[in-house]
Design an enzyme around this catalytic site. Sequence first.
Site, PDB file in Angstrom:
ATOM      1  N   GLY A   1       2.795  -0.941   4.163  1.00  0.00           N
ATOM      2  CA  GLY A   1       2.221  -1.793   3.130  1.00  0.00           C
ATOM      3  C   GLY A   1       2.517  -3.245   3.411  1.00  0.00           C
TER       4      GLY A   1
ATOM      5  CB  SER B  48      -0.961   0.009   1.186  1.00  0.00           C
ATOM      6  OG  SER B  48      -2.068  -0.805   0.895  1.00  0.00           O
TER       7      SER B  48
ATOM      8  CE1 TYR C 280      -4.997   2.160   3.936  1.00  0.00           C
ATOM      9  CE2 TYR C 280      -5.569  -0.076   3.320  1.00  0.00           C
ATOM     10  CZ  TYR C 280      -4.734   1.016   3.220  1.00  0.00           C
ATOM     11  OH  TYR C 280      -3.631   0.950   2.410  1.00  0.00           O
ATOM     12  CB  SER C 281     -11.957   0.861   1.469  1.00  0.00           C
ATOM     13  OG  SER C 281     -12.501   0.138   0.380  1.00  0.00           O
ATOM     14  CG  ASN C 282      -6.783  -2.541  -0.379  1.00  0.00           C
ATOM     15  OD1 ASN C 282      -5.790  -1.835  -0.295  1.00  0.00           O
ATOM     16  ND2 ASN C 282      -6.955  -3.610   0.378  1.00  0.00           N
TER      17      ASN C 282
END
Length: 420
Positions: free
Chosen positions: A346, A101, A206-208
């Site tokens: 990440g 990330s 938090y969201s990809n």
Amino acid sequence: MGGIGKRRRIGVRLAAVALAGASVVAVAPTAGAVDLAGTEAERRARVEGQQELRELVEHGGMTAALAEIRIGRSTWRGAVGVAELGSGRPARADGRFRIGSVTKTFVATVVLQLAGERRLRLDDPVERYLPGVVPNGAAITVRQLLNHTSGLYNFTEDDRFLVNDEAELEDYAYGRWRYQDHRARQLVAVAAEHAPYFPPGQGWKYSNTNYVLAGMIIQKVTGRSWQRETERRIVEPLGLHDTLFPTSQTGLGGPSAHAYLAMPAGPADITRFNPSVVDSAGNGISTTADLNRFHAALFGGKLLRPAQMADLTTTVPTGTPGGSYGLGVLRIDLGPSCEPAWGHDGGLPGWSTLLLGSRDGKRQFALSHNPFVGTDDSASGPAIGSLIVKTLCDEQRPAARGTAPWTPPSTGPDLLVTPR
């Protein structure tokens, strides 16, 4: 679509039957180390830094650990552990690794550059750029994607992206599961099958999915893929020769330490996988030197105009003590004796990355380590925290020395084998 994640409950069961990380990892000499003269504090940071990298490998459940510390004009770079189990080859300090990330910081920077050029506006609705792609897209802004206040479901929490039993884990380790190809619209469609966490702007999660959409917006606005636009705007101007953002390529394109999953039959090499499963939310590859150069340029004012730097560093609370989130960057308050740290963490299966630095762009700390997935890595926190304190806290501030161990916050869901 196959899954790539693993819940902690499986990790606990596997730990009882898998080889312990320390039993298969030998500490190797540093390869490609750089040691430049500096102040006494900087020399101490270098000496102790090597010790703490060794601690990560000897006791922290890692097969390899690479780091670079920059303080002013002085740089230390080192590596500990092995590049490949059973080979005896030492890990290289200049080796490439998957940054997970930390990719988000690159993507957010490109979006902010486009905003500075007035090619998009952060408070425009997503629907303006991606009509019909996101339910309620007219109520979600580009800014809310970048700071994770959109409320959109994180697609990597869907069962299709999780390993739910040992049979699926074995399929991931030895089968074709991790080589499957994905497309950005498919990933967003998975998220759209789930209810949002909250109405846009009324929480933080938090969201990809947010950053997959950000990549799609870059392509819509520029007519080029987010990968090419990131290369053109950041990678090439800064000379980041070991940084790349692949599509479906499974390798790293250069020397790297391998990633492993602990299985009853022995370590399974999971270095190669198809990164399209995370797309612009986390598919990047880089080195510690390249990451620090990027951080110094970003926070040194070389990539964004003042108005966009203000946007980048305007944060919202995350609910984590000492942590808040800007546009693609974390702000972490290390305590009264230190300046806040800025950067991102990440994680991908077998890879963990941390990039942090000072707001003035004069200090950076980049770390990559390879958790031996399925074994206990809980002892890694103190060593990582100590490295951060030594990099980002002044010697003249005595309270910073000996500060209680600090563990980097996890921005992602509570999973062992999933992108963060």
